[in-house]
Structure formats: C-alpha cells, structure tokens
Design a protein around this motif. Structure first.
Motif, PDB file in Angstrom:
ATOM      1  N   PRO A  88      65.558   5.321-131.949  1.00  0.00           N
ATOM      2  CA  PRO A  88      64.839   4.060-132.117  1.00  0.00           C
ATOM      3  C   PRO A  88      63.430   4.294-132.668  1.00  0.00           C
ATOM      4  CG  PRO A  88      64.980   4.653-129.801  1.00  0.00           C
ATOM      5  CD  PRO A  88      65.784   5.662-130.548  1.00  0.00           C
ATOM      6  N   ALA A  89      63.030   3.440-133.614  1.00  0.00           N
ATOM      7  CA  ALA A  89      61.704   3.562-134.223  1.00  0.00           C
ATOM      8  C   ALA A  89      60.607   3.038-133.309  1.00  0.00           C
ATOM      9  CB  ALA A  89      61.676   2.825-135.558  1.00  0.00           C
ATOM     10  N   THR A  90      60.939   2.107-132.408  1.00  0.00           N
ATOM     11  CA  THR A  90      59.946   1.500-131.513  1.00  0.00           C
ATOM     12  C   THR A  90      60.585   1.290-130.137  1.00  0.00           C
ATOM     13  OG1 THR A  90      60.591  -0.787-131.983  1.00  0.00           O
ATOM     14  CG2 THR A  90      58.927   0.211-133.457  1.00  0.00           C
ATOM     15  N   PRO A  91      59.775   1.056-129.118  1.00  0.00           N
ATOM     16  CA  PRO A  91      60.338   0.729-127.796  1.00  0.00           C
ATOM     17  C   PRO A  91      61.191  -0.549-127.828  1.00  0.00           C
ATOM     18  CG  PRO A  91      58.040   1.368-127.575  1.00  0.00           C
ATOM     19  CD  PRO A  91      58.312   1.244-129.052  1.00  0.00           C
ATOM     20  N   GLU A  92      60.810  -1.512-128.658  1.00  0.00           N
ATOM     21  CA  GLU A  92      61.578  -2.754-128.766  1.00  0.00           C
ATOM     22  C   GLU A  92      62.967  -2.491-129.352  1.00  0.00           C
ATOM     23  OE1 GLU A  92      57.381  -3.493-128.415  1.00  0.00           O
ATOM     24  OE2 GLU A  92      58.420  -2.391-129.998  1.00  0.00           O
ATOM     25  N   VAL A  93      63.031  -1.651-130.372  1.00  0.00           N
ATOM     26  CA  VAL A  93      64.322  -1.294-130.967  1.00  0.00           C
ATOM     27  C   VAL A  93      65.171  -0.549-129.946  1.00  0.00           C
ATOM     28  CG1 VAL A  93      65.454   0.121-132.735  1.00  0.00           C
ATOM     29  CG2 VAL A  93      63.521  -1.330-133.353  1.00  0.00           C
ATOM     30  N   ARG A  94      64.549   0.298-129.139  1.00  0.00           N
ATOM     31  CA  ARG A  94      65.278   1.014-128.091  1.00  0.00           C
ATOM     32  C   ARG A  94      65.937   0.036-127.133  1.00  0.00           C
ATOM     33  NH1 ARG A  94      64.817   2.946-122.899  1.00  0.00           N
ATOM     34  NH2 ARG A  94      65.611   5.045-122.535  1.00  0.00           N
ATOM     35  N   CYS A  95      65.208  -0.979-126.717  1.00  0.00           N
ATOM     36  CA  CYS A  95      65.758  -1.996-125.821  1.00  0.00           C
ATOM     37  C   CYS A  95      66.932  -2.718-126.475  1.00  0.00           C
ATOM     38  CB  CYS A  95      64.686  -3.006-125.425  1.00  0.00           C
ATOM     39  SG  CYS A  95      63.457  -2.337-124.294  1.00  0.00           S
ATOM     40  N   GLU A  96      66.799  -3.049-127.735  1.00  0.00           N
ATOM     41  CA  GLU A  96      67.887  -3.720-128.456  1.00  0.00           C
ATOM     42  C   GLU A  96      69.124  -2.827-128.543  1.00  0.00           C
ATOM     43  OE1 GLU A  96      68.322  -6.858-129.829  1.00  0.00           O
ATOM     44  OE2 GLU A  96      66.602  -7.223-128.542  1.00  0.00           O
ATOM     45  N   LEU A  97      68.939  -1.552-128.804  1.00  0.00           N
ATOM     46  CA  LEU A  97      70.081  -0.631-128.873  1.00  0.00           C
ATOM     47  C   LEU A  97      70.806  -0.561-127.536  1.00  0.00           C
ATOM     48  CD1 LEU A  97      68.561   2.283-130.990  1.00  0.00           C
ATOM     49  CD2 LEU A  97      70.402   0.731-131.688  1.00  0.00           C
ATOM     50  N   PHE A  98      70.059  -0.446-126.459  1.00  0.00           N
ATOM     51  CA  PHE A  98      70.681  -0.355-125.135  1.00  0.00           C
ATOM     52  C   PHE A  98      71.285  -1.678-124.678  1.00  0.00           C
ATOM     53  CE2 PHE A  98      68.354   3.654-124.716  1.00  0.00           C
ATOM     54  CZ  PHE A  98      69.358   4.442-124.178  1.00  0.00           C
ATOM     55  N   ALA A  99      70.910  -2.784-125.303  1.00  0.00           N
ATOM     56  CA  ALA A  99      71.450  -4.091-124.926  1.00  0.00           C
ATOM     57  C   ALA A  99      72.785  -4.394-125.606  1.00  0.00           C
ATOM     58  CB  ALA A  99      70.440  -5.187-125.268  1.00  0.00           C
ATOM     59  N   ILE A 100      73.172  -3.621-126.607  1.00  0.00           N
ATOM     60  CA  ILE A 100      74.440  -3.858-127.304  1.00  0.00           C
ATOM     61  C   ILE A 100      75.591  -3.659-126.320  1.00  0.00           C
ATOM     62  CG2 ILE A 100      75.972  -3.073-129.150  1.00  0.00           C
ATOM     63  CD1 ILE A 100      73.397  -2.179-130.658  1.00  0.00           C
ATOM     64  N   GLN A 101      76.477  -4.643-126.293  1.00  0.00           N
ATOM     65  CA  GLN A 101      77.615  -4.634-125.377  1.00  0.00           C
ATOM     66  C   GLN A 101      78.892  -4.182-126.100  1.00  0.00           C
ATOM     67  OE1 GLN A 101      77.290  -5.575-121.973  1.00  0.00           O
ATOM     68  NE2 GLN A 101      75.161  -5.337-122.603  1.00  0.00           N
ATOM     69  N   ARG A 102      79.842  -3.701-125.324  1.00  0.00           N
ATOM     70  CA  ARG A 102      81.138  -3.323-125.861  1.00  0.00           C
ATOM     71  C   ARG A 102      81.769  -4.529-126.560  1.00  0.00           C
ATOM     72  NH1 ARG A 102      86.052  -0.565-122.449  1.00  0.00           N
ATOM     73  NH2 ARG A 102      87.320  -0.128-124.268  1.00  0.00           N
TER      74      ARG A 102
END
Length: 104
Positions: free
Chosen positions: A35-49
C-alpha cells in the motif's frame, strides 16, 4: 481449483472446464500488494471474499540487503517468480449486487 501456500499460487483445471490451460494461465495473477498510504492499506484489508476490486498502481521490484523480489512484467509466465508486486495507489471496491461501494 485455486490454492495458495508460501506466497505461491497453485491451480489445477478440472476435466470439464471449458477454458484452456493457456487461457487460464494468462487470465489470473498472484498479486503481492504494497500500500502507498495508510488509507490504501485500510482499503486493501477491507476487501471481502467474492468482492470485485480494481487496484491501480505500479509494478515494482523489492530489493534489500537480505531479500529481493521482482515483479513479473508479462501475462504468459507461470511458476515461480511469475507474480506481480504492486505498489497500490488507488483501490476501487465494487459489489456485484449493489454496484460501486467505495472509491478512494
């Protein structure tokens, strides 16, 4: 059938699958995301199956004193070192049933 172990993607094609091995091999990828930013990191971890997500960014290589990994730059390679390492700058998540749910 897909499975993953030790950062490697494995797949096998069933006998009745209408897609050729070549098509299947060129239409999937094993992405390692940075992730380029902490916000992008949160978005990546929020992706659901089963959720559709579009990732934007840059293919990168990771080089350190004790470790290095290089991104694949072609779509037809398979096996070890055929993964993509993506510096993710933007995530768009969609839910097939309800349309776009988040775009950051």
């Amino acid at each position: 059938k897909f499975s993953q172990s030790a950062r490697t993607l494995f797949w096998e094609k069933s006998a009745n699958c209408p897609i050729t091995r070549s098509e299947l091999g060129s239409h999937h990828s094993n992405n390692h995301c940075i992730p380029a930013t902490p916000e992008v990191r949160c978005e990546l971890f929020a992706i659901q199956r089963h959720e559709l997500a579009t990732l934007e960014g840059y293919l990168v290589s990771v080089v350190g004193e004790k470790y290095s990994a290089h991104s694949s730059l072609v779509r037809f390679d398979t096996g070890a070192h055929a993964c993509e390492i993506l510096w993710v700058t933007h995530v768009t998540r969609e839910n097939i049933g309800t349309g776009r749910i988040r775009n950051k």
